[in-house]
Design a protein around this motif. Sequence first.
Motif, PDB file in Angstrom:
ATOM      1  N   GLU A 102       0.835  -1.207   0.000  1.00  0.00           N
ATOM      2  CA  GLU A 102       0.000   0.000   0.000  1.00  0.00           C
ATOM      3  C   GLU A 102       0.868   1.254   0.000  1.00  0.00           C
ATOM      4  OE1 GLU A 102      -3.691   2.108   2.433  1.00  0.00           O
ATOM      5  OE2 GLU A 102      -2.676   0.338   3.273  1.00  0.00           O
ATOM      6  N   PRO A 103       0.738   2.096  -1.028  1.00  0.00           N
ATOM      7  CA  PRO A 103       1.500   3.349  -1.023  1.00  0.00           C
ATOM      8  C   PRO A 103       0.897   4.332  -0.024  1.00  0.00           C
ATOM      9  CG  PRO A 103       0.110   3.231  -2.974  1.00  0.00           C
ATOM     10  CD  PRO A 103      -0.039   1.917  -2.262  1.00  0.00           C
ATOM     11  N   ARG A 104       1.759   5.122   0.605  1.00  0.00           N
ATOM     12  CA  ARG A 104       1.277   6.149   1.521  1.00  0.00           C
ATOM     13  C   ARG A 104       0.704   7.337   0.763  1.00  0.00           C
ATOM     14  NH1 ARG A 104       3.346   5.522   6.806  1.00  0.00           N
ATOM     15  NH2 ARG A 104       3.573   3.265   7.131  1.00  0.00           N
ATOM     16  N   GLU A 105       1.238   7.551  -0.437  1.00  0.00           N
ATOM     17  CA  GLU A 105       0.853   8.742  -1.200  1.00  0.00           C
ATOM     18  C   GLU A 105       1.137   8.496  -2.672  1.00  0.00           C
ATOM     19  OE1 GLU A 105       2.128  13.501  -1.326  1.00  0.00           O
ATOM     20  OE2 GLU A 105       2.770  12.202   0.329  1.00  0.00           O
ATOM     21  N   VAL A 106       0.244   8.954  -3.542  1.00  0.00           N
ATOM     22  CA  VAL A 106       0.453   8.856  -4.993  1.00  0.00           C
ATOM     23  C   VAL A 106       0.134  10.215  -5.615  1.00  0.00           C
ATOM     24  CG1 VAL A 106      -0.187   7.720  -7.147  1.00  0.00           C
ATOM     25  CG2 VAL A 106      -0.169   6.403  -5.006  1.00  0.00           C
ATOM     26  N   ASN A 107       1.045  10.713  -6.429  1.00  0.00           N
ATOM     27  CA  ASN A 107       0.844  11.990  -7.125  1.00  0.00           C
ATOM     28  C   ASN A 107       1.240  11.831  -8.592  1.00  0.00           C
ATOM     29  OD1 ASN A 107       0.228  13.929  -4.824  1.00  0.00           O
ATOM     30  ND2 ASN A 107       2.170  13.058  -4.118  1.00  0.00           N
ATOM     31  N   ASP A 108       0.636  12.644  -9.428  1.00  0.00           N
ATOM     32  CA  ASP A 108       1.078  12.652 -10.821  1.00  0.00           C
ATOM     33  C   ASP A 108       1.430  14.074 -11.237  1.00  0.00           C
ATOM     34  OD1 ASP A 108      -1.433  13.816 -12.262  1.00  0.00           O
ATOM     35  OD2 ASP A 108      -2.251  12.147 -11.117  1.00  0.00           O
ATOM     36  N   HIS A 109       2.398  14.169 -12.134  1.00  0.00           N
ATOM     37  CA  HIS A 109       2.904  15.455 -12.586  1.00  0.00           C
ATOM     38  C   HIS A 109       2.992  15.445 -14.102  1.00  0.00           C
ATOM     39  CE1 HIS A 109       4.350  16.461  -8.467  1.00  0.00           C
ATOM     40  NE2 HIS A 109       4.581  15.161  -8.390  1.00  0.00           N
ATOM     41  N   SER A 110       2.581  16.533 -14.726  1.00  0.00           N
ATOM     42  CA  SER A 110       2.785  16.697 -16.165  1.00  0.00           C
ATOM     43  C   SER A 110       4.239  17.059 -16.417  1.00  0.00           C
ATOM     44  CB  SER A 110       1.876  17.805 -16.712  1.00  0.00           C
ATOM     45  OG  SER A 110       0.521  17.455 -16.573  1.00  0.00           O
ATOM     46  N   LEU A 111       4.801  16.503 -17.475  1.00  0.00           N
ATOM     47  CA  LEU A 111       6.189  16.793 -17.815  1.00  0.00           C
ATOM     48  C   LEU A 111       6.259  17.882 -18.880  1.00  0.00           C
ATOM     49  CD1 LEU A 111       7.732  13.213 -17.981  1.00  0.00           C
ATOM     50  CD2 LEU A 111       8.133  14.941 -16.225  1.00  0.00           C
ATOM     51  N   PRO A 112       7.273  18.724 -18.832  1.00  0.00           N
ATOM     52  CA  PRO A 112       7.441  19.730 -19.877  1.00  0.00           C
ATOM     53  C   PRO A 112       7.873  19.081 -21.190  1.00  0.00           C
ATOM     54  CG  PRO A 112       9.345  19.724 -18.413  1.00  0.00           C
ATOM     55  CD  PRO A 112       8.336  18.781 -17.807  1.00  0.00           C
ATOM     56  N   GLY A 113       7.723  19.821 -22.276  1.00  0.00           N
ATOM     57  CA  GLY A 113       8.143  19.303 -23.577  1.00  0.00           C
ATOM     58  C   GLY A 113       7.500  20.091 -24.690  1.00  0.00           C
ATOM     59  N   ARG A 114       8.034  19.957 -25.895  1.00  0.00           N
ATOM     60  CA  ARG A 114       7.506  20.698 -27.047  1.00  0.00           C
ATOM     61  C   ARG A 114       6.084  20.270 -27.367  1.00  0.00           C
ATOM     62  NH1 ARG A 114      11.562  20.409 -31.957  1.00  0.00           N
ATOM     63  NH2 ARG A 114       9.920  21.776 -32.797  1.00  0.00           N
ATOM     64  N   ILE A 115       5.781  18.992 -27.123  1.00  0.00           N
ATOM     65  CA  ILE A 115       4.432  18.466 -27.334  1.00  0.00           C
ATOM     66  C   ILE A 115       3.918  17.981 -25.989  1.00  0.00           C
ATOM     67  CG2 ILE A 115       3.030  16.742 -28.536  1.00  0.00           C
ATOM     68  CD1 ILE A 115       5.151  16.683 -30.722  1.00  0.00           C
ATOM     69  N   SER A 116       2.740  18.439 -25.598  1.00  0.00           N
ATOM     70  CA  SER A 116       2.188  18.049 -24.297  1.00  0.00           C
ATOM     71  C   SER A 116       1.735  16.594 -24.343  1.00  0.00           C
ATOM     72  CB  SER A 116       1.003  18.948 -23.935  1.00  0.00           C
ATOM     73  OG  SER A 116      -0.031  18.812 -24.883  1.00  0.00           O
ATOM     74  N   GLY A 117       1.526  16.010 -23.165  1.00  0.00           N
ATOM     75  CA  GLY A 117       1.000  14.653 -23.102  1.00  0.00           C
ATOM     76  C   GLY A 117       1.943  13.637 -22.502  1.00  0.00           C
ATOM     77  N   ARG A 118       2.987  14.100 -21.820  1.00  0.00           N
ATOM     78  CA  ARG A 118       3.890  13.196 -21.106  1.00  0.00           C
ATOM     79  C   ARG A 118       3.762  13.483 -19.614  1.00  0.00           C
ATOM     80  NH1 ARG A 118       6.211   9.312 -24.709  1.00  0.00           N
ATOM     81  NH2 ARG A 118       6.509  10.372 -26.709  1.00  0.00           N
TER      82      ARG A 118
END
Length: 245
Positions: A102-118
């Motif tokens: 069981e994870p204590r915490e889960v987060n997601d982050h958008s990555l920078p880049g010339r094309i979005s979606g990573r």
Amino acid sequence: MLSANIQAGSSTRGYSDYVARSWSHVLPAGNKRGSLDLIAKLAGAYDIVGLNESDPGSLRSGFTNQTHYLAQRAGFDYWSHQPNRRVGGVASSANGLLSKLEPREVNDHSLPGRISGRGVLLAKFGDGDEGLLVAVAHLALGASSRASQLAFIAELLHDHPHAVLMGDFNCAVDRPEMQTLFRNTRLQPPACNVPTFPSWRPQRAIDHILIGDGLKCSDACAMPAAQSDHLALSLELDVPESALS
């Protein structure tokens, strides 16, 4: 641990399939469910699994959240996903995490880049600065975008001795942008390169599981992820008990 680019359950057995079977990337036809069952059988032997190109529920997957499906089929109590790219309203892609811990915490982050979606999916196990930190990412094809993405990830993982970064990096570890990651984090280059792409004749080591200097690993190897164009990468990870409690 296991890291797998599952290509949304599609089958690619040679370069010609990128054209001849291009329909499988936008339509639900083909034996995607059978491929997922094979991946679930493989994944079930591991405690933590990172996924790339897992469809979160679009037309091509028959509106199946593939990360959730794999969690159920493989017996994982905990799962998370990060949808990060939609293609023409008929296909979508996500990073995914399957865990028997069981994870204590889960987060997601958008990555920078010339094309979005990573993006990068970040899960923490254990308490405090010594806890195990697992990041799942799928990096860009272009070197300049990868450089900015790795710089962003380096800030997230900067001084963590028990960090793990896994996924499809789309590059080898000797690329200049990767050296920046190693200089600015406690992640270590792998002891050996394991080719994972293309799956039918693996020549390039572009899928990686990188670990911090407070961890030890062994037995890195590659194996088929059903008919994906990437082989899955696995290793045994020795985690101090203090990093999980």
